[in-house]
Design a protein around this motif. Structure first.
Motif, short mmCIF file in Angstrom:
data_model
loop_
_atom_site.label_atom_id
_atom_site.label_comp_id
_atom_site.label_asym_id
_atom_site.label_seq_id
_atom_site.Cartn_x
_atom_site.Cartn_y
_atom_site.Cartn_z
N ILE A 16 0.85 -1.19 0.00
CA ILE A 16 0.00 0.00 0.00
C ILE A 16 0.88 1.23 0.00
CG2 ILE A 16 -2.02 -1.03 1.10
CD1 ILE A 16 -0.99 -0.04 3.77
N GLY A 17 0.35 2.35 -0.41
CA GLY A 17 1.14 3.57 -0.45
C GLY A 17 0.29 4.79 -0.19
N GLY A 18 0.94 5.95 -0.09
CA GLY A 18 0.25 7.21 0.07
C GLY A 18 -0.47 7.35 1.40
N SER A 19 -1.55 8.09 1.38
CA SER A 19 -2.31 8.37 2.60
C SER A 19 -2.99 7.14 3.17
CB SER A 19 -3.35 9.46 2.34
OG SER A 19 -2.70 10.67 2.04
N LEU A 20 -3.30 6.18 2.32
CA LEU A 20 -3.91 4.95 2.81
C LEU A 20 -2.95 4.21 3.75
CD1 LEU A 20 -6.21 2.90 2.85
CD2 LEU A 20 -5.21 1.86 0.81
N VAL A 25 -1.39 2.77 9.29
CA VAL A 25 -0.38 2.82 10.35
C VAL A 25 -0.96 3.53 11.56
CG1 VAL A 25 1.84 3.84 11.00
CG2 VAL A 25 1.61 2.66 8.82
N SER A 26 -1.74 4.57 11.36
CA SER A 26 -2.39 5.28 12.46
C SER A 26 -3.30 4.34 13.24
CB SER A 26 -3.19 6.47 11.92
OG SER A 26 -3.87 7.11 12.95
N ILE A 49 5.26 12.36 7.36
CA ILE A 49 4.60 11.24 8.05
C ILE A 49 4.04 11.70 9.39
CG2 ILE A 49 5.05 9.04 9.22
CD1 ILE A 49 6.97 8.37 6.90
N VAL A 50 4.80 12.49 10.13
CA VAL A 50 4.32 13.01 11.42
C VAL A 50 3.08 13.87 11.20
CG1 VAL A 50 4.89 14.54 13.35
CG2 VAL A 50 6.56 12.88 12.54
N ASP A 51 3.12 14.75 10.19
CA ASP A 51 1.96 15.61 9.90
C ASP A 51 0.74 14.79 9.50
OD1 ASP A 51 3.51 17.82 10.45
OD2 ASP A 51 3.93 18.27 8.34
N SER A 54 -0.83 12.97 12.47
CA SER A 54 -1.63 13.88 13.30
C SER A 54 -2.93 14.26 12.59
CB SER A 54 -0.83 15.12 13.68
OG SER A 54 -0.48 15.86 12.54
N PHE A 55 -2.93 14.30 11.25
CA PHE A 55 -4.14 14.58 10.50
C PHE A 55 -5.19 13.49 10.72
CE2 PHE A 55 -6.68 13.80 6.68
CZ PHE A 55 -7.34 15.01 6.56
N PHE A 56 -4.74 12.23 10.77
CA PHE A 56 -5.66 11.12 10.95
C PHE A 56 -6.08 10.96 12.41
CE2 PHE A 56 -3.99 9.75 6.80
CZ PHE A 56 -5.20 9.61 6.14
#
Length: 149
Positions: A16-20, A25-26, A49-51, A54-56
């Motif tokens: 998998i890649g990107g925001s998914l 991981v979140s 990745i840190v940002d 925190s968005f999720f």
């Protein structure tokens, strides 16, 4: 469902890649009581990745261990803010019970002081902390200072 690595196991999520990937991981971080090290290809990706975590809405501690942003043969030291953040992250590691440390490959290759050295020389003071004369003298003596009259 995302595969959960066992303790001290290196696992690479390539399917998998990107925001998914970050969203999964979140969820993994929120559902498991472990500390994970997330390694990015460079320091900019580590900050992203840190940002994104925190968005999720990740409610677990996410700590960035930044790169020094200097080359081994440079004649100047890293910025004071970077050194401060690296030391702060290292001092948090011994108390971190769950969450993630996000870093880059370059940061993993750099030398760091031993844990005992950092723990014995770390003093966290917050606004509102009260210290008497005796407390201040003990803190300074423990930090390696000598009293002179």
């Amino acid at each position: 469902m995302i595969a959960v690595p066992h303790k001290r196991q290196i696992h690479r999520w390539t399917e998998i890649g990107g925001s998914l990937a970050i969203e999964r991981v979140s969820r993994l971080l929120q559902n498991t009581p472990n500390v994970y090290v997330l390694v990015a290809t460079n320091s900019e990706n580590a900050r992203n990745i840190v940002d994104e975590l925190s968005f999720f809405g990740s409610s677990v501690p996410i700590v960035l261990f930044p790169d020094c942003e200097t080359l081994p043969y440079d004649n100047f030291s890293p910025q004071a803010g970077i050194i401060s953040q690296r030391l702060s992250t290292l001092s948090e590691l011994h108390t971190l019970s769950h969450g993630a440390v996000v870093t880059s490959i370059q940061s993993l290759a750099q030398k760091i002081p031993p844990k005992d050295y950092l723990v014995s020389r770390t003093l966290k003071i917050q606004v509102g902390d009260q210290f008497g004369d005796k407390d201040r003298k003990n803190l300074l003596t423990d930090g390696g200072y000598r009293r002179v009259d």
